[in-house]
Design a protein around this motif. Structure first.
Motif, PDB file in Angstrom:
ATOM      1  N   MET A  66       7.613 -21.841 -20.408  1.00 26.66           N
ATOM      2  CA  MET A  66       6.328 -21.340 -19.922  1.00 26.66           C
ATOM      3  C   MET A  66       6.419 -20.902 -18.472  1.00 26.66           C
ATOM      4  O   MET A  66       5.941 -19.850 -18.088  1.00 26.66           O
ATOM      5  N   SER A  94       8.005 -17.585 -18.121  1.00 21.43           N
ATOM      6  CA  SER A  94       7.214 -16.421 -18.482  1.00 21.43           C
ATOM      7  C   SER A  94       6.164 -16.130 -17.410  1.00 21.43           C
ATOM      8  O   SER A  94       5.781 -14.998 -17.193  1.00 21.43           O
ATOM      9  N   LYS A  95       5.692 -17.174 -16.757  1.00 17.43           N
ATOM     10  CA  LYS A  95       4.692 -16.982 -15.715  1.00 17.43           C
ATOM     11  C   LYS A  95       5.288 -16.241 -14.532  1.00 17.43           C
ATOM     12  O   LYS A  95       4.666 -15.368 -13.942  1.00 17.43           O
ATOM     13  N   SER A 122       5.657 -12.647 -15.496  1.00 15.71           N
ATOM     14  CA  SER A 122       4.456 -11.842 -15.609  1.00 15.71           C
ATOM     15  C   SER A 122       3.709 -11.721 -14.282  1.00 15.71           C
ATOM     16  O   SER A 122       2.902 -10.829 -14.114  1.00 15.71           O
ATOM     17  N   SER A 123       3.997 -12.634 -13.352  1.00 10.72           N
ATOM     18  CA  SER A 123       3.265 -12.550 -12.099  1.00 10.72           C
ATOM     19  C   SER A 123       3.690 -11.316 -11.298  1.00 10.72           C
ATOM     20  O   SER A 123       2.984 -10.869 -10.414  1.00 10.72           O
ATOM     21  N   GLN A 134       4.184  -8.545 -12.902  1.00 10.45           N
ATOM     22  CA  GLN A 134       3.785  -7.436 -13.749  1.00 10.45           C
ATOM     23  C   GLN A 134       2.498  -6.795 -13.211  1.00 10.45           C
ATOM     24  O   GLN A 134       1.498  -7.458 -13.024  1.00 10.45           O
ATOM     25  N   HIS A 146       7.952  -5.051 -26.461  1.00  8.43           N
ATOM     26  CA  HIS A 146       7.229  -6.182 -25.896  1.00  8.43           C
ATOM     27  C   HIS A 146       6.176  -6.711 -26.875  1.00  8.43           C
ATOM     28  O   HIS A 146       5.877  -7.895 -26.911  1.00  8.43           O
TER      29      HIS A 146
END
Lengths: 281, 431
Positions: free
Chosen positions: A1, A4-5, A8-9, A11, A31
């Protein structure tokens, strides 16, 4: 987790008016691969959940159609199929045809059928017709078993050529997707499309050598024009891969070119229309 | 990219606008036949008018909207129906493209424009959790990791392998919200999802929303529920006619919105073609909600009297006519029903009404309704003779409970009414 954070932060989503013709964002599609999987799975699951006979329909449909065409064209009209038994001759063509037909039926209404998703959530719209086409592959796999059983009954051996069925199936799926992209995007605006599809498919079926052999089409220019129908190449390819004979080189080439043209134009058309779906559907 | 984002800015919106063609909206050409007909007409127009002026009008649902949201901030968006709130959220969640402008969102965006999007009735609760999760942008392993939590929150554990078509609407909503609530995006865009479910469930949702806002995620929150806005957001922007009117601390923004009569559209007109022919000789004209100041308003306060006005025309005399309304909550529970000749005196006076235009007004006393959204249904009938007209969803409006009985505690209270009742407390000696 945590990983992934972190990813994506960084993104950043940019919002601006879409202009002109857009390319295909394969990376984004990748994706969203899990969504493609879940929507495909939903379509398969839902289709058979309320049907009393369930998945048996995937067997019944080709068997019954084979029976009917065998009686009408094989027995009554006595169509010349060389030395092939008529049921096997027609079933080998009906398999990819049903795949194409069902895919086209499902994909052409897919956007309208998923209007609630389109107006509420963002995801690449391409996923919708794509997953509806993929869901039909399960039926195809089942009916393929029927064909093998029928060939066993007639004591027809399979050769290594049968491996060609894999790229030929892919070609069928791409052909259905190509036409499905055009029709589904048009259907968002013009609901006439879904009324037209059954007729289109009926004409299309008779323009494909399913109940009759390709030999009744004159060779030369006419045959080449005829081969621009993608399903001509597919059907001839299926027969060759399963029963041998002369390979359908030129037919398959013409059909493949037609698929590529339809698919590329379909993708661009779809992407161009895509931005209006949520407002119009 | 021409704007540099500050490190702690999460959302940046610059000059966003969205134009709809009314022609494409209302006279949508649904079929090829319509398209062909309209093309032929257009050609005809070219010859007739020489200029070929297009009939299509354009409307800007949003125009020149700009704002920033800092990371971890919860921003409320308020405005009356049609102010552009939903369009703004749709653009920010990329459901639709803006016509002009530019925006940036830093981080994964989760949008809750409606709970239960993509739920399929034939699939079981378990299957729908996975499907809905994937639609909302969760990865399969994320859903698996939170599966038990989601089921727990939804309280439908026993029915998790039952198709959701057999669920009660409450169970369905709880499950749908549970999935959505466990989505963990950096930016959460929420539209009015709290307006559903019973009071218990709403309380739970509000709590969960509060957690989300507290956990450092950025939240954009649209609601008609002014109390929820004040509870969950620090700042709000007020939208009107597609433009940002103000941005202020939420309490201030809510006050501005409620008091400036911006909450308009508390009014509904019936066009001639909306009224069934068999309604004659009764013809409804309008229904409106009027606040204390006499402004037509979509949002009224519980602490003020609320006036409901129904305007209608009688083309012929009607005997025994009664005009009134049903008041429902948005969940469809009846709150009460009232007719204009309920009172003995008016009943005697209006045994018959001659042809003409009338208005029937009714005042709901202050301190009657609880916060929430209500729906008015209109009924015009002669008892046991004929029902002339009925529209169960004529108009909806919101009630804000700020200052009403018991609002010193910021918790939602169950029930559609919120009377200020008289209590006495007596001390019966000390022990």
């Amino acid at each position: 987790m945590a990983e992934s954070k972190l990813l994506s932060s960084t993104q950043v989503v940019t919002i601006k008016p879409a202009k002109g013709w857009l390319g295909i964002d394969l990376q984004e599609l990748w994706h969203y691969r899990e969504l493609i999987y879940f929507l495909t799975w939903r379509d398969i699951k839902v289709r058979y959940k309320q049907a009393a006979l369930g998945i048996a329909w995937a067997i019944l449909q080709p068997v019954l159609t084979t029976l009917i065409t065998s009686i009408v064209f094989g027995y009554l009209l006595n169509v010349d199929t060389g030395n092939l038994p008529y049921p096997v001759f027609t079933l080998a063509a009906l398999l990819p045809w049903h795949l194409f037909q069902l895919s086209l039926q499902k994909s052409s209404i897919s956007l309208v059928g998923n209007a609630n998703l389109i107006t509420k959530i963002y995801f690449p719209r391409l996923i919708i017709p794509l997953s509806s086409v993929l869901a039909v592959l399960v039926d195809f796999a089942i009916s393929l078993v029927i064909l093998f059983i029928a060939m066993a009954i007639y004591r027809m051996p399979l050769s290594w050529n049968a491996l060609w069925l894999v790229p030929l199936t892919l070609l069928t799926v791409l052909a259905a997707l190509a036409v499905g992209l055009w029709l589904s995007a048009l259907n968002v605006q013009y609901r006439d499309i879904q009324q037209m599809v059954p007729f289109l498919l009926q004409i299309w079926m008779y323009a494909t050598p399913i109940v009759y052999p390709i030999t009744i089409i004159p060779e030369g220019t006419i045959r080449y024009l005829y081969s621009l129908n993608p399903m001509v190449g597919v059907v001839q390819g299926f027969r060759w891969a399963l029963f041998g004979g002369a390979p359908p080189d030129m037919t398959l080439l013409f059909s493949s070119i037609a698929v590529v043209v339809l698919l590329v134009s379909g993708l661009f058309f779809f992407r161009r229309m895509e931005k209006t779906f949520a407002d119009v559907v | 990219m021409w704007c540099d984002m500050e490190k702690d800015t999460s959302i940046i919106v610059r000059g966003i606008g969205k134009r709809y063609k009314i022609g494409a909206f209302q006279e949508r050409q649904d079929t090829l036949r319509d398209l062909i007909v309209s093309q032929v007409q257009n050609i005809g127009n070219v010859f007739r008018k020489g200029g070929g002026k297009s009939k299509k009008e354009e409307i800007w649902a949003l125009r020149d909207v700009s704002f920033d949201v800092k990371q971890g901030q919860a921003l409320g968006i308020i405005g009356r129906n049609g102010a552009g709130k939903s369009t703004l959220l749709k653009i920010l969640s990329r459901v639709t493209d803006p016509t002009e402008g530019y925006g940036e969102l830093r981080g994964r965006v989760g949008s809750l424009l409606e709970v239960g999007t993509g739920f399929h009735p034939e699939l079981t609760g378990r299957e729908n959790i996975f499907l809905n999760g994937a639609i909302l942008g969760m990865q399969k392993r994320e859903i698996e990791a939170r599966f038990d939590e989601i089921v727990d929150f939804s309280e439908v554990e026993k029915f998790i392998d039952t198709p959701v078509k057999r669920y009660s609407s409450g169970m369905y909503l709880r499950l749908a919200f549970a999935v959505a609530a466990h989505l963990e995006p950096e930016i959460l865009v929420v539209d009015e999802v709290l307006a559903v479910g019973d009071a218990d469930f709403q309380r739970k949702c509000l709590g969960k929303m509060g957690d989300v806002a507290d956990s450092g995620r950025t939240v954009l929150f649209v609601s008609h529920n002014m109390s929820a806005i004040q509870r969950l957001t620090q700042e709000s922007i007020v939208l009107d006619k597609g433009k940002v009117l103000m941005r202020a601390p939420s309490a201030e923004a809510v006050d501005f919105y409620l008091n400036r009569g911006l909450s308009k559209l508390g009014e509904r007109f019936w066009e001639e073609d909306e009224v069934p022919a068999n309604s004659a000789p009764f013809r409804p004209l309008a229904i409106r909600i009027i606040d204390k100041e006499g402004h037509i308003s979509d949002s009224v306060r519980s602490v003020d009297p609320i006036t409901i006005e129904i305007e209608y025309e009688l083309t012929e005399e009607i005997t025994g006519l009664r005009v009134g309304y049903y008041l429902f909550t948005t969940r469809g529970e009846a709150v009460f029903t009232s007719f204009d000749i309920d009172s003995e005196a008016l009943f005697r006076e209006y045994t018959s009404r001659p042809a003409g235009v009338y208005s029937s007004r009714c005042v709901i006393p202050a301190h009657t309704l609880n916060e929430g959204r209500f729906v008015l249904g209109v009924n015009a009938s002669s008892y046991r003779i004929k029902r002339y007209f009925q529209d169960d969803q004529a108009l909806s409006f919101s009630v804000d409970a700020s200052g009403a009985a018991g609002t010193q505690w910021p918790e939602p209270r169950p029930g559609a009414v919120r009377p200020a009742l008289e209590w006495t407390i007596e001390e019966r000696g000390r022990s």
